[in-house]
Design a protein around this motif. Structure first.
Motif, PDB file in Angstrom:
ATOM      1  N   UNK A 184     -63.858 -31.615   0.452  1.00  0.00           N
ATOM      2  CA  UNK A 184     -62.636 -32.387   0.734  1.00  0.00           C
ATOM      3  C   UNK A 184     -61.778 -32.535  -0.508  1.00  0.00           C
ATOM      4  N   UNK A 185     -62.400 -32.374  -1.674  1.00  0.00           N
ATOM      5  CA  UNK A 185     -61.708 -32.673  -2.934  1.00  0.00           C
ATOM      6  C   UNK A 185     -61.783 -31.487  -3.886  1.00  0.00           C
ATOM      7  N   UNK A 186     -60.628 -31.129  -4.462  1.00  0.00           N
ATOM      8  CA  UNK A 186     -60.593 -30.031  -5.444  1.00  0.00           C
ATOM      9  C   UNK A 186     -59.988 -30.572  -6.739  1.00  0.00           C
ATOM     10  N   UNK A 187     -60.547 -30.130  -7.864  1.00  0.00           N
ATOM     11  CA  UNK A 187     -59.897 -30.411  -9.146  1.00  0.00           C
ATOM     12  C   UNK A 187     -59.452 -29.090  -9.746  1.00  0.00           C
ATOM     13  N   UNK A 188     -58.210 -29.035 -10.215  1.00  0.00           N
ATOM     14  CA  UNK A 188     -57.700 -27.797 -10.785  1.00  0.00           C
ATOM     15  C   UNK A 188     -56.703 -28.118 -11.899  1.00  0.00           C
ATOM     16  N   UNK A 189     -56.135 -27.069 -12.487  1.00  0.00           N
ATOM     17  CA  UNK A 189     -55.048 -27.279 -13.450  1.00  0.00           C
ATOM     18  C   UNK A 189     -53.832 -26.505 -12.957  1.00  0.00           C
ATOM     19  N   UNK A 190     -52.670 -26.814 -13.538  1.00  0.00           N
ATOM     20  CA  UNK A 190     -51.451 -26.130 -13.101  1.00  0.00           C
ATOM     21  C   UNK A 190     -51.594 -24.615 -13.272  1.00  0.00           C
ATOM     22  N   UNK A 191     -52.024 -24.229 -14.458  1.00  0.00           N
ATOM     23  CA  UNK A 191     -52.232 -22.815 -14.736  1.00  0.00           C
ATOM     24  C   UNK A 191     -53.413 -22.683 -15.681  1.00  0.00           C
ATOM     25  N   UNK A 192     -53.796 -21.448 -15.944  1.00  0.00           N
ATOM     26  CA  UNK A 192     -54.766 -21.177 -16.996  1.00  0.00           C
ATOM     27  C   UNK A 192     -54.152 -20.161 -17.949  1.00  0.00           C
ATOM     28  N   UNK A 193     -54.734 -20.011 -19.123  1.00  0.00           N
ATOM     29  CA  UNK A 193     -54.276 -18.953 -20.047  1.00  0.00           C
ATOM     30  C   UNK A 193     -55.501 -18.270 -20.635  1.00  0.00           C
ATOM     31  N   UNK A 194     -55.525 -16.976 -20.520  1.00  0.00           N
ATOM     32  CA  UNK A 194     -56.648 -16.217 -21.109  1.00  0.00           C
ATOM     33  C   UNK A 194     -56.108 -14.927 -21.700  1.00  0.00           C
ATOM     34  N   UNK A 195     -56.431 -14.723 -22.975  1.00  0.00           N
ATOM     35  CA  UNK A 195     -55.952 -13.528 -23.647  1.00  0.00           C
ATOM     36  C   UNK A 195     -54.437 -13.453 -23.634  1.00  0.00           C
ATOM     37  N   UNK A 196     -53.781 -14.628 -23.722  1.00  0.00           N
ATOM     38  CA  UNK A 196     -52.323 -14.682 -23.756  1.00  0.00           C
ATOM     39  C   UNK A 196     -51.666 -14.542 -22.386  1.00  0.00           C
ATOM     40  N   UNK A 197     -52.464 -14.327 -21.362  1.00  0.00           N
ATOM     41  CA  UNK A 197     -51.890 -14.147 -20.014  1.00  0.00           C
ATOM     42  C   UNK A 197     -52.049 -15.426 -19.192  1.00  0.00           C
ATOM     43  N   UNK A 198     -50.990 -15.707 -18.441  1.00  0.00           N
ATOM     44  CA  UNK A 198     -51.016 -16.911 -17.602  1.00  0.00           C
ATOM     45  C   UNK A 198     -51.729 -16.603 -16.281  1.00  0.00           C
ATOM     46  N   UNK A 199     -52.553 -17.534 -15.839  1.00  0.00           N
ATOM     47  CA  UNK A 199     -53.246 -17.373 -14.550  1.00  0.00           C
ATOM     48  C   UNK A 199     -52.794 -18.522 -13.652  1.00  0.00           C
ATOM     49  N   UNK A 200     -52.337 -18.157 -12.471  1.00  0.00           N
ATOM     50  CA  UNK A 200     -51.732 -19.160 -11.573  1.00  0.00           C
ATOM     51  C   UNK A 200     -52.805 -19.894 -10.766  1.00  0.00           C
ATOM     52  N   UNK A 201     -53.433 -20.862 -11.387  1.00  0.00           N
ATOM     53  CA  UNK A 201     -54.542 -21.533 -10.700  1.00  0.00           C
ATOM     54  C   UNK A 201     -54.071 -22.393  -9.530  1.00  0.00           C
ATOM     55  N   UNK A 202     -53.035 -23.189  -9.752  1.00  0.00           N
ATOM     56  CA  UNK A 202     -52.597 -24.094  -8.686  1.00  0.00           C
ATOM     57  C   UNK A 202     -52.082 -23.302  -7.482  1.00  0.00           C
ATOM     58  N   UNK A 203     -51.357 -22.235  -7.755  1.00  0.00           N
ATOM     59  CA  UNK A 203     -50.864 -21.388  -6.652  1.00  0.00           C
ATOM     60  C   UNK A 203     -52.039 -20.870  -5.826  1.00  0.00           C
ATOM     61  N   UNK A 204     -53.086 -20.452  -6.520  1.00  0.00           N
ATOM     62  CA  UNK A 204     -54.270 -19.915  -5.838  1.00  0.00           C
ATOM     63  C   UNK A 204     -54.944 -21.014  -5.016  1.00  0.00           C
TER      64      UNK A 204
END
Ligand code: PRX
Length: 627
Positions: free
Chosen positions: A159-179
């Protein structure tokens, strides 16, 4: 008195051994009444029954009380040199604040909570907050796709998820919230999504969102921990098996914690004041046991590595070792193999004199990588520990150390059982093979860190681990014992691949490929790869009326796997062909496919049991057109 004596005691007097450790190394609200109550035939496993404790108290409060200003976490962010330190008292405040936020929004003891976050203090605090309120965390590696996340949410009734707006790895942005938002679309059970800021860029918002950072600002720094039973669920972590559906491996409170704690201390010879650097992601079991629970239960300073080994250059690990003065470094062979290709200069320009132990985990380490790790990275001065274990074992089970001070370490083998573990090598007739021999790697006796079940599917748990060799835990791996009695791992015995240390079921990929409307049948096998260890190679047959070009189909299929599972699962090579080699009973002969995939078409072995031997010549012909 000697290591051998202690090992013998640990297996012959298992309850005395673990009972004493549990009493002295963990803090309890109420002592346990029985050390172990385990039946490996029925899969009913209990450790420290009757005991009551709280894992966050053991990992944080008791250390914060003794040394509040000691650094618990060093967050090595993606940009090198950009670190943040969190002391034990600060960590306690964070954990309590998140606990209050979770509780205030309606999260209760026993609820499953998904965590889809980059390696970061907030993610570690979120895991610990779950343990504080008695919720069961399910950390999902932040490289999995929306579909893979949705599948895990649905299976656990999250029922509950914890996430961040985005992630960054190796200088690249990862769209965590979108996912997360895309996953939630398919998951009506989800009631709330806590979002913390990582980049502060405009992430999409929905009406389920709760701003975690804002909520924490006003939350109290105190939270009375829930009193948990030893065998209450602590967390679940999904891993791949030989069917298409990942398994939610369940670990419970006291046994898991004690085992993570003991192995972190003794395998790595951890001492108070050491800086412990395990570079795994918290989305895998290595991150759970050796970034979070092992080190923190021992009051250690643990490094949270957000980046990748080649960013901004292949010296990243060793520059970090110099700057943070890391004493124990724990990483994966795939990274070592990658880095050694860049030569020694990226290592040698940094001071690595702080290093004492170098650990390897997740897949077999080859001799070349082992020697380089030992001679170049460790200057020949550090113990290299090739540690064998699994999501299911909870912690390291076979490892060169601990052992006697003068006991040798041979290259590229985990060698010795950890305290309390009795490995066995079993044959095809289920016989216990003695002496120099090769067979199925099993464990004969229960140990505190062993998995308790597969969430919602105890039958599958029994079928996979306890029924193949009755009375034994079956690991799924093959092993051999050498002349000196040391254990070597020979690889998986089932259809599970290991790609860059990531475990992946061939059936998972096949299920995705089968979904494509043009695909009649798919079979996936592993092929050796110099850096990744293994890669997926897919064979597909198409439906009769298919007339488009193969290259387009292959691209579509690769996209589909990325969308349904993750990038690491995408087959690096594909062959569209007219038929798959099958036995008369219709079973795909993967042995032949493995040979074709590896380019060994002259050496296919016995093909007399094939239903239609002409398939082989078609396969050989088509193997010139691999994409
Ligand atoms: O095949 C073994 C391989 O990784 C599998 C477990 O994967 P997972 O549950 O994701 O856990 C990885 C981290 C512990 C095992 O069944 N494996 C793990 N360590 C080794 C290994 N293979 C050879 N040598 C190792 N040291």
């Amino acid at each position: 008195k000697t290591y051998e004596d202690l090992y013998k005691f640990s297996v012959n007097n298992s309850d005395d051994f673990w009972g004493e450790l549990a009493k002295t190394r963990l803090d309890w609200y109420k002592p346990f009444s029985q050390v172990s109550d385990c039946d490996m035939n029925s899969g009913n496993i209990k450790w420290f029954d009757g005991g009551k404790l709280n894992v966050s108290v053991n990992c944080v409060d008791r250390h914060a009380a003794k040394h509040p200003d000691k650094v618990a976490l060093i967050w090595e962010k993606d940009e090198p040199g950009n670190t943040e330190k969190v002391t034990y008292s600060q960590l306690l405040a964070m954990v309590c604040k998140i606990s209050n936020c979770l509780k205030d929004s309606g999260v209760k003891r026993g609820d499953r909570v998904a965590i889809y976050m980059p390696v970061s203090p907030i993610a570690v605090a979120a895991m610990l907050a779950c343990t504080r309120i008695g919720a069961v965390h399910s950390v999902v590696f932040a490289g999995f796709s929306a579909d893979a996340l949705a599948q895990r949410i649905q299976d656990a009734g999250v029922e509950t998820i914890l996430t961040t707006d985005q992630g960054v790895r190796g200088g690249k942005v990862i769209e965590l919230k979108k996912t997360v938002d895309a996953a939630v679309q398919k998951c009506p059970s989800v009631k709330r999504v806590f979002v913390s800021k990582r980049t502060g860029e405009n992430a999409p918002k929905t009406n389920l969102d709760i701003d975690l950072d804002a909520a924490m600002k006003t939350a109290s720094e105190n939270f009375t921990p829930e009193v948990m039973d030893s065998e209450d669920l602590l967390f679940m972590l999904y891993t791949s098996g030989s069917t298409g559906k990942p398994k939610g491996i369940v670990h419970t409170q006291a046994g898991y914690l004690l085992y993570a704690s003991m192995t972190q201390k003794y395998v790595f010879d951890y001492h108070d004041g050491d800086i412990f650097g395990c570079v795994a992601d918290i989305g895998w079991i290595t991150g759970h046991s050796y970034v979070v629970y092992g080190p923190l239960s021992n009051g250690a300073t643990t490094v949270l590595f957000e980046s990748i080994p080649t960013y901004p250059d292949p010296g990243r690990y060793w520059e970090m070792v110099e700057r943070l003065k890391i004493n124990q470094f724990y990483g994966a062979p795939t990274a070592i193999r990658l880095l050694l290709r860049y030569g020694d200069s990226f290592v040698k320009k940094y001071d690595r004199s702080s290093l004492k132990v170098l650990g390897s985990v997740g897949e077999p380490i080859n001799h070349e990588a082992w020697e380089w790790y030992h001679n170049v990275v460790g200057d020949g001065k550090c113990d290299v520990v090739d540690t064998w274990w699994q999501t299911e074992t909870g912690g390291i089970a076979v490892t060169p150390r601990p052992s006697g001070p003068n006991d040798k370490i041979i290259p590229a083998a985990p060698m010795r059982a950890f305290f309390g573990i009795q490995p066995a090598i079993l044959g095809s007739e289920q016989e216990d093979l003695q002496g120099v021999n090769e067979g199925a790697l099993c464990i004969k006796n229960p140990w505190p860190g062993m998995a308790r079940t597969i969430y919602g599917d105890h039958e599958r748990f029994m079928d996979t681990y306890y029924r193949p060799f009755p009375g034994h835990y079956f690991s799924g791996d093959g092993a051999k014992r050498d002349e000196e009695g040391f254990i070597h791992i020979t690889g998986r015995m089932d259809d599970v691949l290991n790609i860059s240390g990531h475990r992946l079921g061939t059936a998972e990929v096949e299920d995705v490929l089968d979904e494509h409307p043009d695909v009649a049948e798919a079979a996936v096998v592993g092929v050796p790869h110099a850096v990744k260890g293994e890669e997926a190679f897919a064979f597909v047959t198409v439906k009769e009326n298919f007339s488009r070009d193969h290259e387009t189909l292959v691209k579509e299929l690769q996209g589909l796997v990325r969308e349904r599972i993750a990038s690491f699962a995408v087959p690096s090579q594909m062959l569209v062909t007219e038929g798959l080699p099958k036995t008369r009973s219709g079973k795909i002969m993967r042995r032949i496919l493995r040979k074709v995939a590896a380019g060994q078409v002259d050496d296919l072995g016995d093909i007399s049991t094939l239903a239609d031997p002409t398939v082989v010549s078609i396969l050989i012909r088509d193997s010139n057109f691999v994409f």
